[in-house]
Scaffold this motif. Sequence first.
Motif, PDB file in Angstrom:
ATOM      1  N   ASN A   1       0.768  -1.160   0.091  1.00 62.05           N
ATOM      2  CA  ASN A   1      -0.173   0.025  -0.059  1.00 62.05           C
ATOM      3  C   ASN A   1       0.724   1.114  -0.038  1.00 62.05           C
ATOM      4  O   ASN A   1       2.043   1.419   0.888  1.00 62.05           O
ATOM      5  CB  ASN A   1      -1.042  -0.040   1.304  1.00 62.05           C
TER       6      ASN A   1
ATOM      7  N   GLY B   1       1.160   5.160   0.862  1.00 66.73           N
ATOM      8  CA  GLY B   1       0.322   6.087   1.443  1.00 66.73           C
ATOM      9  C   GLY B   1      -0.079   5.844   2.877  1.00 66.73           C
ATOM     10  O   GLY B   1       0.049   4.535   3.227  1.00 66.73           O
TER      11      GLY B   1
ATOM     12  N   LYS C   1      -5.059   2.652   4.281  1.00 68.46           N
ATOM     13  CA  LYS C   1      -4.916   1.225   3.326  1.00 68.46           C
ATOM     14  C   LYS C   1      -6.402   1.381   2.762  1.00 68.46           C
ATOM     15  O   LYS C   1      -7.462   1.193   3.495  1.00 68.46           O
ATOM     16  CB  LYS C   1      -4.669   0.078   4.164  1.00 68.46           C
ATOM     17  N   SER C   2      -6.347   1.394   1.308  1.00 65.70           N
ATOM     18  CA  SER C   2      -7.700   1.269   0.529  1.00 65.70           C
ATOM     19  C   SER C   2      -7.439   0.700  -0.823  1.00 65.70           C
ATOM     20  O   SER C   2      -6.305   0.488  -1.024  1.00 65.70           O
ATOM     21  CB  SER C   2      -8.080   2.672   0.651  1.00 65.70           C
TER      22      SER C   2
ATOM     23  N   SER D   1      -7.905   2.087  -3.327  1.00 64.68           N
ATOM     24  CA  SER D   1      -6.985   3.026  -4.146  1.00 64.68           C
ATOM     25  C   SER D   1      -5.639   3.145  -3.949  1.00 64.68           C
ATOM     26  O   SER D   1      -4.761   3.855  -4.697  1.00 64.68           O
ATOM     27  CB  SER D   1      -7.840   4.364  -4.250  1.00 64.68           C
ATOM     28  N   SER D   2      -5.103   2.395  -2.837  1.00 63.29           N
ATOM     29  CA  SER D   2      -3.846   2.829  -2.256  1.00 63.29           C
ATOM     30  C   SER D   2      -2.937   1.561  -2.788  1.00 63.29           C
ATOM     31  O   SER D   2      -1.807   1.402  -2.471  1.00 63.29           O
ATOM     32  CB  SER D   2      -3.731   3.031  -0.772  1.00 63.29           C
ATOM     33  N   LYS D   3      -3.823   0.470  -3.381  1.00 62.79           N
ATOM     34  CA  LYS D   3      -2.921  -0.756  -3.708  1.00 62.79           C
ATOM     35  C   LYS D   3      -1.921  -0.510  -4.668  1.00 62.79           C
ATOM     36  O   LYS D   3      -1.981   0.028  -5.622  1.00 62.79           O
ATOM     37  CB  LYS D   3      -3.967  -1.690  -4.025  1.00 62.79           C
TER      38      LYS D   3
END
Length: 507
Positions: free
Chosen positions: A151, A153, A156-157, A159-161
Amino acid sequence: MADITIDEMAVFCKKKGFVYASGEIYGGLSGFFDYGPYGVELKNNIKADWWKFHVQQRDDVVGMDGSIITNPKTWVASGHVASFEDILVECVKCKTRFRGDHLIEDTLKISAEGLKKDDISKLIKQNNIKCPKCKGDLEEPKQFNLMFETNVGPVKSDSSKAYLRPETAQLIFNNFKLVQENARLKLPFGIAQIGKAFRNEISPRDFLFRCREFEQMEIEYFVDPKKTNECPYIDEVMSHKINVYSAEMQQKKQKHKEMTIKEFLKEKIIKTQWHAYWLAVEHRWFISLGVAAEKFRIRQHLPDEKSHYAADTWDLEYEFPFGWKELQGMANRSDFDLKQHILHSKKDLSIFDEETKTKIVPHVIAEPSQGVDRAFLVFMFNAYTQDPKNKDRDWIVLKLHPKLAPIKVGVFPLVNKLEDKAEEVYKQIRKDLPVTYDRSGAIGRRYARADELGIPYCITIDFDTLNDKAVTIRDRDTTEQKRVKIAELKSILSKLINSEIKFKDIK
Ligand SMILES: [Zn+2]
């Protein structure tokens, strides 16, 4: 060439400070390795020579260095997110996970590379294959993506993968246009890169051969699609001989056959000059560093093992003690990658051709690309020499090419009284070359230690040195000795290491 197994090589590498299991004090981590003091030098020398041979000594190849984590859209475009997968088979009882094709190969002793999920499932049922560890039942095979996820940033989501890169190639493709413009490259040309790549292998094995973290040395070579059979350098390699193992030879259960590149092209076993040229060049690089030419062959992929992107693929293989293994997979990727990036990025990655006044999307006919760690193994196996019949030398001699040797020179005072003079010589050499100073033990023990680390030249300072201002220099491979003036030492050592003179030519 050594008659030792891969496990014995791993033991030797640890004992002599070349390679350790990573994080060994905590029990290591499967598929990860740390290079010790001699391993890091050897590895750096391999990379430096590869770069010199493939980039600096050519006018058609430039380098770049991409980052390990990049925009994840790169891996969607390249096809890795959707299909960079192996087949995973898990034991119901003990939960051990196996790589499907390896499980088939190990239990049925047949080649299973490239088999699909359904084929593996069928073979497991037909042959009633059980877990090799506990004899428990096996679950239905599953697809397993080999990319390491991370991840970027603080949050953790989805879109951060992002991913640790599974290969260096895509960084070359997505920087293609910038590099081409900055270096003012005209077709045909190559872009080279050396760097780490990561694959979450289901079952790493064979020491450095199949790791989860590894390093690649790679060129993507771009040509005009109308000129795939016009290699201006082909004459340089026409008489080069190489063992050829075509798909047809494999299907007919024949052996590989030695051919010149001229015959190889004339008989249309390979389709394009560029592909043949690069296979020959890669073979030559290993030979230039002292590896036996006949230990290599080029093997064509069978129709069912070809990658999704490849029109024709040839592997450069080396005969390890554990069989013929792939060092380089050289695929004709055509325009697959650039087209994918054009489609996904919506950027124009074509080149304007002055001659025809048209835009061209170049083809990659060959990608001379290999693992540093696999090359490291080739050089180690090729160098490892033992002669139990030789009573004067009953130890291991690592006959690495002097250019690759981690340490080039050993300096030994014959007795402690001569240390001042010996240190003076040592400090003089140290300005230019990696050198070691060894004052402990009988001179024979010191030669043995040096031979086992692959030090090509040892220098002994004796009582005569004080009068004649000369030293004895010993050649690792022959144990021959010569007397050399200290004033000439630097120049002679440099010529020996760069293969400009042979030891027997020293007067
Ligand atoms: Zn089990």
